[in-house]
Design a protein around this motif. Structure first.
Motif, PDB file in Angstrom:
ATOM      1  N   GLY A 260       0.808  -1.211   0.000  1.00 54.84           N
ATOM      2  CA  GLY A 260       0.000   0.000   0.000  1.00 54.84           C
ATOM      3  C   GLY A 260       0.843   1.263   0.000  1.00 54.84           C
ATOM      4  O   GLY A 260       1.817   1.358   0.744  1.00 54.84           O
TER       5      GLY A 260
ATOM      6  N   ARG B  38       0.416   5.039   1.041  1.00 50.93           N
ATOM      7  CA  ARG B  38      -0.552   5.618   1.966  1.00 50.93           C
ATOM      8  C   ARG B  38      -0.420   7.140   2.064  1.00 50.93           C
ATOM      9  O   ARG B  38       0.590   7.723   1.699  1.00 50.93           O
ATOM     10  CB  ARG B  38      -0.405   4.970   3.341  1.00 50.93           C
TER      11      ARG B  38
ATOM     12  N   THR C 196      -5.233   4.407   2.168  1.00 52.21           N
ATOM     13  CA  THR C 196      -4.462   3.852   1.059  1.00 52.21           C
ATOM     14  C   THR C 196      -4.715   4.657  -0.207  1.00 52.21           C
ATOM     15  O   THR C 196      -5.864   4.798  -0.645  1.00 52.21           O
ATOM     16  CB  THR C 196      -4.843   2.375   0.814  1.00 52.21           C
TER      17      THR C 196
END
Length: 283
Positions: A194, A196, A205
């Motif tokens: 991810g 972020r 995310t």
């Protein structure tokens, strides 16, 4: 006239030929071909014994799989005679060698971690010389020996799993670039990483990226500590990479932070030549 004396000086008559002594009862003379045959039998017998000893000294290599959803101790029990047996256990990139001394039966165990940060694929075991091996999982039998309580040896990352080289920032290009690295301590487990909105797993995310994706990085910050290892398993400590650094990267979906543990792994080597970020991404 008398004839010449033809008696030899040793006192025997000229036609008195000595004879061989008689063969004792129950014995027989060994002719050359009999002796040769016995020699061949001896040689063949020695060769057969040598071949048997060689076979007994050969290693046995075994492979064992465990249920995909199982987490916990796995173990192997070895038997044998009073010899010493060299045992090599391999799981993914990690390996451990030890000596098993017979004839007592002994059980050796270690942990299989979670599906995300744990061991996947089959367990490989080689024993030299070969002997019986029994596998199991669950609570280790009483008296078992823990061979997972210290770091195991680490093999290099396979060529097909390696990412490309990092490109640090320079005077000609203020951006750096690196490829996403999803290699965990046990091997490669591609699940997606991810990117972020903040350097923390709890942050929103922005997008997901995959192993080998190349991203441009603008700067770095310190955030939540991340690692590619299983913190509950000491055997993978030598292969672990842990860092609090996150990089601000560009993606088609916008700017975001990616953990160094899943990106360049360069926190201790110049941090891609970038400066520390002085703000937050605009999104």
């Amino acid at each position: 006239m008398t004839s010449a004396d033809t008696t030899p000086h040793d006192g025997h008559a000229a036609d008195d030929v000595p004879t061989a002594p008689p063969t004792p009862p129950g014995t027989a003379r060994r002719t050359p071909w009999v002796r040769a045959g016995i020699a061949v039998v001896i040689v063949l017998g020695v060769a057969a014994m040598a071949a048997m000893a060689l076979r007994e000294a050969q290693p046995v290599r075994l492979s064992e799989r465990f249920p995909a959803d199982y987490v916990g101790p796995v173990w192997l029990t070895l038997e044998g005679d009073d010899r010493s047996y060299e045992v090599r256990v391999e799981w993914g990139r990690l390996s451990r060698s030890f000596t098993h001394t017979g004839p007592e039966e002994r059980t050796y165990f270690f942990d299989r971690g979670t599906a995300i940060y744990g061991r996947s694929g089959p367990l490989q075991v080689e024993v030299t010389p070969g002997t019986d091996v029994e596998f199991g999982f669950g609570p280790a039998p009483a008296g078992g020996i823990d061979v997972g309580g210290e770091p195991w040896d680490v093999a290099p990352i396979p060529t097909e799993d390696r990412v490309g080289p990092n490109r640090p920032a320079s005077a000609d290009d203020p951006l750096a670039s690196a490829e996403v690295d999803e290699t965990i301590t046990y091997g490669l487990l591609v699940e997606g990483v991810g990117v972020r909105a903040a350097p923390d797993l709890e942050a929103e995310t922005v997008t997901m990226v995959r192993h080998g994706d190349r991203l441009d990085a603008r700067c770095w910050v310190e955030g939540q500590q991340m690692t590619n290892s299983n913190l509950q398993d000491p055997s993978d400590d030598a292969a672990a990479y842990t860092s609090r650094v996150w990089f601000l990267v560009d993606t088609p979906e916008g700017e975001g932070f990616i953990a160094d543990a899943w990106f360049s792994r360069s926190a201790d080597d110049g941090r891609l030549g970038l400066e520390e970020c002085d703000g937050t991404p605009t999104g």
